[in-house]
Design an enzyme around this catalytic site. Structure first.
Site, PDB file in Angstrom:
ATOM      1  N   TYR A  47       0.833  -1.212   0.000  1.00 61.29           N
ATOM      2  CA  TYR A  47       0.000   0.000   0.000  1.00 61.29           C
ATOM      3  C   TYR A  47       0.870   1.265   0.000  1.00 61.29           C
ATOM      4  CZ  TYR A  47      -3.578  -3.270   1.778  1.00 61.29           C
ATOM      5  OH  TYR A  47      -4.411  -4.339   1.984  1.00 61.29           O
ATOM      6  N   LEU A  72     -17.256  -3.800   2.868  1.00 60.08           N
ATOM      7  CA  LEU A  72     -18.322  -2.988   2.259  1.00 60.08           C
ATOM      8  C   LEU A  72     -18.376  -3.234   0.750  1.00 60.08           C
ATOM      9  CD1 LEU A  72     -17.525   0.325   4.183  1.00 60.08           C
ATOM     10  CD2 LEU A  72     -19.026  -1.566   4.857  1.00 60.08           C
ATOM     11  N   ILE A 104     -12.393  -5.033   8.621  1.00 64.66           N
ATOM     12  CA  ILE A 104     -11.500  -3.864   8.533  1.00 64.66           C
ATOM     13  C   ILE A 104     -11.970  -2.933   7.414  1.00 64.66           C
ATOM     14  CG2 ILE A 104      -9.392  -4.751   9.609  1.00 64.66           C
ATOM     15  CD1 ILE A 104      -8.459  -5.548   6.726  1.00 64.66           C
ATOM     16  N   ASN A 133     -19.051   3.088  11.119  1.00 58.16           N
ATOM     17  CA  ASN A 133     -18.605   1.703  10.947  1.00 58.16           C
ATOM     18  C   ASN A 133     -18.311   1.046  12.292  1.00 58.16           C
ATOM     19  OD1 ASN A 133     -18.876   2.234   8.263  1.00 58.16           O
ATOM     20  ND2 ASN A 133     -16.688   2.354   7.824  1.00 58.16           N
TER      21      ASN A 133
HETATM   22  N1  LIG Z   1      -5.379  -8.673   2.100  1.00 58.88           N
HETATM   23  C1  LIG Z   1      -5.716  -8.182   0.925  1.00 58.88           C
HETATM   24  O1  LIG Z   1      -5.328  -8.699  -0.140  1.00 58.88           O
HETATM   25  C2  LIG Z   1      -6.605  -6.979   0.872  1.00 58.88           C
HETATM   26  C3  LIG Z   1      -7.213  -6.593  -0.343  1.00 58.88           C
HETATM   27  C4  LIG Z   1      -8.059  -5.482  -0.322  1.00 58.88           C
HETATM   28  C5  LIG Z   1      -8.284  -4.782   0.847  1.00 58.88           C
HETATM   29  N2  LIG Z   1      -7.651  -5.162   2.016  1.00 58.88           N
HETATM   30  C6  LIG Z   1      -7.850  -4.425   3.282  1.00 58.88           C
HETATM   31  O2  LIG Z   1      -9.237  -4.223   3.511  1.00 58.88           O
HETATM   32  C7  LIG Z   1      -9.496  -2.841   3.705  1.00 58.88           C
HETATM   33  C8  LIG Z   1     -10.890  -2.472   3.276  1.00 58.88           C
HETATM   34  O3  LIG Z   1     -11.156  -2.858   1.953  1.00 58.88           O
HETATM   35  P1  LIG Z   1     -11.421  -1.837   0.764  1.00 58.88           P
HETATM   36  O4  LIG Z   1     -10.664  -0.595   1.025  1.00 58.88           O
HETATM   37  O5  LIG Z   1     -11.178  -2.596  -0.487  1.00 58.88           O
HETATM   38  O6  LIG Z   1     -12.992  -1.576   0.743  1.00 58.88           O
HETATM   39  P2  LIG Z   1     -14.212  -1.428   1.782  1.00 58.88           P
HETATM   40  O7  LIG Z   1     -13.744  -1.247   3.160  1.00 58.88           O
HETATM   41  O8  LIG Z   1     -15.143  -2.547   1.470  1.00 58.88           O
HETATM   42  O9  LIG Z   1     -14.877  -0.082   1.216  1.00 58.88           O
HETATM   43  C9  LIG Z   1     -14.253   1.150   1.339  1.00 58.88           C
HETATM   44  C10 LIG Z   1     -15.120   2.200   0.630  1.00 58.88           C
HETATM   45  O10 LIG Z   1     -16.351   2.358   1.339  1.00 58.88           O
HETATM   46  C11 LIG Z   1     -16.498   3.746   1.722  1.00 58.88           C
HETATM   47  N3  LIG Z   1     -17.118   3.779   3.066  1.00 58.88           N
HETATM   48  C12 LIG Z   1     -16.533   3.503   4.252  1.00 58.88           C
HETATM   49  N4  LIG Z   1     -17.431   3.606   5.259  1.00 58.88           N
HETATM   50  C13 LIG Z   1     -18.597   3.975   4.692  1.00 58.88           C
HETATM   51  C14 LIG Z   1     -19.892   4.263   5.224  1.00 58.88           C
HETATM   52  N5  LIG Z   1     -20.156   4.134   6.530  1.00 58.88           N
HETATM   53  N6  LIG Z   1     -20.863   4.633   4.359  1.00 58.88           N
HETATM   54  C15 LIG Z   1     -20.623   4.726   3.010  1.00 58.88           C
HETATM   55  N7  LIG Z   1     -19.420   4.464   2.455  1.00 58.88           N
HETATM   56  C16 LIG Z   1     -18.401   4.088   3.292  1.00 58.88           C
HETATM   57  C17 LIG Z   1     -15.094   4.320   1.750  1.00 58.88           C
HETATM   58  O11 LIG Z   1     -15.180   5.714   1.519  1.00 58.88           O
HETATM   59  P3  LIG Z   1     -14.350   6.816   2.358  1.00 58.88           P
HETATM   60  O12 LIG Z   1     -12.897   6.419   2.290  1.00 58.88           O
HETATM   61  O13 LIG Z   1     -14.679   8.060   1.647  1.00 58.88           O
HETATM   62  O14 LIG Z   1     -14.844   6.819   3.779  1.00 58.88           O
HETATM   63  C18 LIG Z   1     -14.434   3.561   0.599  1.00 58.88           C
HETATM   64  O15 LIG Z   1     -14.772   4.142  -0.635  1.00 58.88           O
HETATM   65  C19 LIG Z   1      -8.379  -2.173   2.892  1.00 58.88           C
HETATM   66  O16 LIG Z   1      -8.219  -0.813   3.242  1.00 58.88           O
HETATM   67  C20 LIG Z   1      -7.202  -3.032   3.264  1.00 58.88           C
HETATM   68  O17 LIG Z   1      -6.709  -2.682   4.553  1.00 58.88           O
HETATM   69  C21 LIG Z   1      -6.841  -6.261   2.041  1.00 58.88           C
END
Ligand SMILES: NC(=O)c1ccc[n+]([C@@H]2O[C@H](COP(=O)([O-])OP(=O)(O)OC[C@H]3O[C@@H](n4cnc5c(N)ncnc54)[C@H](OP(=O)(O)O)[C@@H]3O)[C@@H](O)[C@H]2O)c1
Length: 258
Positions: free
Chosen positions: A36, A179, A218, A230
């Site tokens: 990242y 999400l 997360i 959240n």
């Molecule tokens: N191990 C792996 O291979 C892997 C792969 C992908 C992700 N991850 C981890 O998982 C974490 C989360 O996954 P992700 O970032 O893909 O997606 P996510 O958490 O499913 O979704 C994030 C999105 O949702 C929005 N959001 C957050 N809270 C909200 C709410 N209460 N209402 C409306 N929208 C909301 C955020 O916007 P804002 O930012 O504007 O709040 C962002 O655009 C990553 O940051 C990372 O740490 C790990």
């Protein structure tokens, strides 16, 4: 591992402010990764959050991941030390193998992680994006207990067998992209439950995942409003019928295939 139901995903966060805010509103688990390219930012936010609150460093789980290029036995130690330096921490509370690909060789990579546990640099070892056979092999190859499996888990991508495996072997499932990357508002069963509880589809998605033992989430969030919403979502209780309807969603979309 004793992880809270909602931690903070930091992929894409390039500003320390939301990290500090997260600590001040109650987050105690920060998730980053070498790939990242934001470990220094997360470290800055962690330091600012600790300075501005009475939260103690030992109350926060700082997790990062070794990318697939850094999984050779001679690369694991130096890379983990660099991550700890960038994060400004003496100990990595949780260090994951990000994907079982590239230089990953369970019989070589995992003993190198065990050595870091013995040295005291790493407190817990995790894996991410593993399938059942990879998990069995990792458990076999590790001396340390497997602490966590971080895997994609949301209403559009749900693999109950992975949760069952975690239950049987006593490690935590850390649900990433809970999400669905912001797409949970497209799913009827989630939208219906949100309307019934006068809340948002995002809150329903978090409540649905965290109700499954031993799953924690997360979600990534940047604004204080999303961070707080959240965190509070884990207190929402869905009915068995609402849960079953979300379990049964048939549309499958993996956001992070290999
Ligand atoms: N191990 C792996 O291979 C892997 C792969 C992908 C992700 N991850 C981890 O998982 C974490 C989360 O996954 P992700 O970032 O893909 O997606 P996510 O958490 O499913 O979704 C994030 C999105 O949702 C929005 N959001 C957050 N809270 C909200 C709410 N209460 N209402 C409306 N929208 C909301 C955020 O916007 P804002 O930012 O504007 O709040 C962002 O655009 C990553 O940051 C990372 O740490 C790990």
């Amino acid at each position: 591992m004793d992880l809270p139901p909602v931690g903070l995903g930091t992929m894409g966060i390039d500003d320390p402010e939301p990290i500090g805010t997260a600590l001040s509103v109650g987050y105690r688990h920060l998730d980053t990764a070498r790939i990242y390219d934001n470990e220094a930012v997360v470290g800055e936010g962690l330091a600012a959050g600790l300075a501005a609150t009475d939260v103690r460093r030992e109350d926060v789980t700082v997790a990062t991941k070794l990318w697939i290029d850094d999984l050779g036995p001679d690369d694991v130690g130096p890379t983990a030390r660099e991550s700890a330096d960038l994060l400004g921490v003496e100990t990595l509370d949780l260090l994951y193998v990000h994907r079982p690909r590239g230089a990953y060789d369970p019989e070589a990579t995992l003993p190198a992680l065990d050595a870091l546990v013995d040295d005291g640099l790493v407190r817990n070892v995790g894996v991410s994006n593993f399938e059942l056979a990879d998990l069995d092999r990792a458990i076999e190859a590790l001396d340390a207990p497997l602490a966590a499996h971080q895997t994609e888990l949301h209403p559009l991508f749900y693999k109950p067998a992975l949760i069952e495996h975690a239950r049987e072997h006593g490690y935590t499932v850390v649900a990433y992209s809970p999400l669905a990357g912001g797409r949970v508002g497209e799913i009827d069963a989630v939208v219906d439950a949100a309307a019934a509880h006068d809340t948002t589809p995002e809150a329903v998605a978090i409540a649905w995942a965290t109700a499954k033992e031993p799953v924690v989430t997360i979600p990534k969030a940047s604004s204080e409003r999303h961070l707080r919403a959240n965190l509070a979502a884990a207190d929402l209780e869905l009915s068995p019928a609402e849960t079953a309807a979300i379990d049964a969603v048939e549309r499958e979309e993996e956001l992070f295939p290999e």
